[in-house]
Design an enzyme around this catalytic site. Structure first.
Site, PDB file in Angstrom:
ATOM      1  N   HIS A 248      21.665   3.523  69.211  1.00  0.00           N
ATOM      2  CA  HIS A 248      21.204   4.690  69.973  1.00  0.00           C
ATOM      3  C   HIS A 248      22.192   5.029  71.070  1.00  0.00           C
ATOM      4  O   HIS A 248      22.695   4.133  71.753  1.00  0.00           O
ATOM      5  CB  HIS A 248      19.864   4.399  70.665  1.00  0.00           C
ATOM      6  CG  HIS A 248      18.689   4.445  69.766  1.00  0.00           C
ATOM      7  ND1 HIS A 248      17.850   5.531  69.673  1.00  0.00           N
ATOM      8  CD2 HIS A 248      18.190   3.514  68.918  1.00  0.00           C
ATOM      9  CE1 HIS A 248      16.898   5.281  68.801  1.00  0.00           C
ATOM     10  NE2 HIS A 248      17.076   4.066  68.330  1.00  0.00           N
TER      11      HIS A 248
ATOM     12  N   HIS B 114      11.603  -0.477  76.001  1.00  0.00           N
ATOM     13  CA  HIS B 114      12.456  -0.640  77.172  1.00  0.00           C
ATOM     14  C   HIS B 114      11.656  -0.648  78.473  1.00  0.00           C
ATOM     15  O   HIS B 114      10.500  -0.236  78.528  1.00  0.00           O
ATOM     16  CB  HIS B 114      13.549   0.425  77.218  1.00  0.00           C
ATOM     17  CG  HIS B 114      13.049   1.841  77.386  1.00  0.00           C
ATOM     18  ND1 HIS B 114      12.333   2.505  76.426  1.00  0.00           N
ATOM     19  CD2 HIS B 114      13.193   2.722  78.401  1.00  0.00           C
ATOM     20  CE1 HIS B 114      12.047   3.723  76.822  1.00  0.00           C
ATOM     21  NE2 HIS B 114      12.551   3.886  78.030  1.00  0.00           N
TER      22      HIS B 114
ATOM     23  N   HIS C  83       5.304   6.531  82.633  1.00  0.00           N
ATOM     24  CA  HIS C  83       5.730   5.144  82.543  1.00  0.00           C
ATOM     25  C   HIS C  83       6.513   4.840  83.811  1.00  0.00           C
ATOM     26  O   HIS C  83       7.617   5.362  84.016  1.00  0.00           O
ATOM     27  CB  HIS C  83       6.567   4.909  81.280  1.00  0.00           C
ATOM     28  CG  HIS C  83       5.809   5.208  80.029  1.00  0.00           C
ATOM     29  ND1 HIS C  83       6.336   5.951  78.993  1.00  0.00           N
ATOM     30  CD2 HIS C  83       4.551   4.886  79.652  1.00  0.00           C
ATOM     31  CE1 HIS C  83       5.444   6.055  78.030  1.00  0.00           C
ATOM     32  NE2 HIS C  83       4.347   5.419  78.407  1.00  0.00           N
TER      33      HIS C  83
ATOM     34  N   HIS D 238       7.433   0.046  77.823  1.00  0.00           N
ATOM     35  CA  HIS D 238       6.845   1.042  76.950  1.00  0.00           C
ATOM     36  C   HIS D 238       7.762   1.238  75.753  1.00  0.00           C
ATOM     37  O   HIS D 238       8.868   0.716  75.706  1.00  0.00           O
ATOM     38  CB  HIS D 238       6.602   2.362  77.681  1.00  0.00           C
ATOM     39  CG  HIS D 238       7.826   2.925  78.348  1.00  0.00           C
ATOM     40  ND1 HIS D 238       8.332   2.432  79.516  1.00  0.00           N
ATOM     41  CD2 HIS D 238       8.642   3.958  78.003  1.00  0.00           C
ATOM     42  CE1 HIS D 238       9.392   3.116  79.889  1.00  0.00           C
ATOM     43  NE2 HIS D 238       9.618   4.049  78.969  1.00  0.00           N
TER      44      HIS D 238
END
Length: 438
Positions: free
Chosen positions: A293, A336, A366, A372
């Site tokens: 990513h 993360h 968050h 989360h």
């Protein structure tokens, strides 16, 4: 209504722009800002968005040439706050993952609610008096503002409509802002919102500085949000005598005054401090094309930077339709924990990491260092999917307000709105242990 479509390119941030209503040709002075007598008997008025002595590259100001100066109003008086709040201590701190079901539209049987009356603060941090912090609001309204306008003395508004098109009149001209578009109304700019149906959306308020385009670094000269796709209104004035209400947000409180004419009487303007809009479909997506990513910062549309290099007061980030092609990669967002706060909203569709539960018109928060990531169904599906090129998020537009501030929830956000999803954390409970020691 036709005038709402007359927009022009805001071809860059920091550049000088000029516009005059075609009914008043040559209303803009030639060669100076403040002549002894302006054309058509107009008044010259400067609107400053930065200190006079700010470096030229950061300096923001616009000259307005108007029928009457804006000082012609009565005395400001306190106005009922509704659910607008900057009291970050009115509700207990809560580090839990938060999710809200879609925020309720006003009940028409209970009366008319306009944009200002329907603004509700969900969370935020900092102090607007010291110009350091942010606030996140949702708006839900079922009525136009009529002969009433609003301006924010505390900071800038980034407005994200989710339901219903907003027809916004400003001192600079008029623009329509539909779902999947955004607009920025900067500090001190007067505006009024007209609607044709019940509307809902999100507002990011920043007390520090102004939004800019993020630096592109190794991406190069092109990509993400291109400057030429930002639009600003063309000058448009109305010379109308009426009983007009002006609402000011000042030090987190609302005040109102009245005057005997429309505030939208600017026949011409020039400068680099103006409202603008942007169509999220114009975002040029950058993504990984081999494996793993890229950080979600590659989806940043606008940023408001702090005094720390690379650290944002707030970023506006979107997750638009795109191709996903990475090999040997768990493609949805990874699990993360973050030193930033992440408030997410959904304009339309289904968010890829939580296709159930997270609904358009709702939100999640968050908080700093609260873990989360994708729900259990998403994890299992993506872990076992065939990794072929595929489209992601078609028909969907999710966004994130990300901030370096640790945001507190207001009493309205935690209790009064009655939209908190108490079962949110259950979406991770089915996650299983897959570990094998050999």
């Amino acid at each position: 209504m036709a005038d709402y479509g007359k927009l022009k390119y805001l071809s860059g941030f920091g550049n000088e722009f000029a516009s005059e209503d075609p009914r008043c040709p040559n209303a803009l002075p030639k060669g100076q800002n403040n002549p002894q007598k302006c054309a058509y008997g107009l008044y010259a008025e400067q609107l400053s968005g930065t200190a006079f002595t700010a470096p030229r590259v950061h300096n923001k100001r616009t000259w307005l040439y108007r029928i009457r100066p804006s000082v012609l109003h009565g005395k400001f008086k306190p106005l009922h706050q509704g659910n607008l709040s900057h009291n970050w201590d009115e509700w207990h701190p809560d580090p839990n993952q938060m999710r809200w079901h879609p925020f309720a539209l006003p009940d028409p049987s209970l009366g008319r609610v306009d944009f200002v009356e329907g603004m509700n603060t969900v969370c935020g941090a900092g102090d607007c008096r010291s110009r350091n912090g942010i606030a996140v609001h949702v708006f839900t309204c079922n009525a136009s503002m009529g002969d009433k306008c609003f301006y924010n003395s505390d900071g800038d508004f980034l407005i994200v409509p989710q339901k219903g098109t907003l027809m916004i009149t400003t001192e600079f001209g008029r623009m329509s802002v539909a779902p999947n578009e955004i607009c920025v109304i900067q500090q001190g700019m007067r505006f009024s919102v007209e609607i044709s149906e019940a509307s809902r959306g999100y507002v990011l308020e920043v007390f520090n500085g102004h939004f800019t385009l993020p630096d592109l670094g190794p991406i190069g000269a092109n990509g993400l949000a291109n400057p030429r796709d930002f639009l600003t209104p063309s000058a448009w004035y109305e010379d109308r005598s009426c009983e007009y209400t002006v609402v000011s947000k000042y030090q987190g409180k609302l005040f109102y005054t009245q005057q005997e004419h429309s505030p939208f009487d600017v026949a011409a303007w020039h400068g680099n401090y103006c409202p603008y809009k942007y169509d999220l479909d114009n975002f040029m997506v950058i993504n990984a094309v081999a494996f793993d990513h890229a950080d979600p910062s590659i989806f940043t549309v606008l940023t408001c930077q702090s005094n720390k290099p690379g650290v944002a007061v707030a970023d506006f980030v979107i997750f638009p339709p795109r191709w996903s092609v990475q090999e040997h990669t768990f493609r949805p967002p990874y699990y993360h924990r973050n030193c930033m706060s992440e408030f997410m909203g959904l304009i339309k569709g289904k968010y890829e990491a939580k296709e159930e539960g997270f609904q358009a018109g709702g939100a999640t928060l968050h908080s700093m260092m609260t873990p989360h990531g994708p729900d259990a169904a998403c994890f299992e599906g993506a872990s076992n999917a065939e990794l072929k090129p595929q489209r992601v998020a078609d028909g969907t537009m999710a966004f994130m307000f990300e901030s370096s501030f640790s945001m507190a929830i207001t009493k309205w956000g935690g209790l009064t709105c009655q939209k908190v999803d108490e079962k949110y954390k259950e979406c991770w409970e089915p996650l299983q242990k897959h570990f094998k020691s050999s």
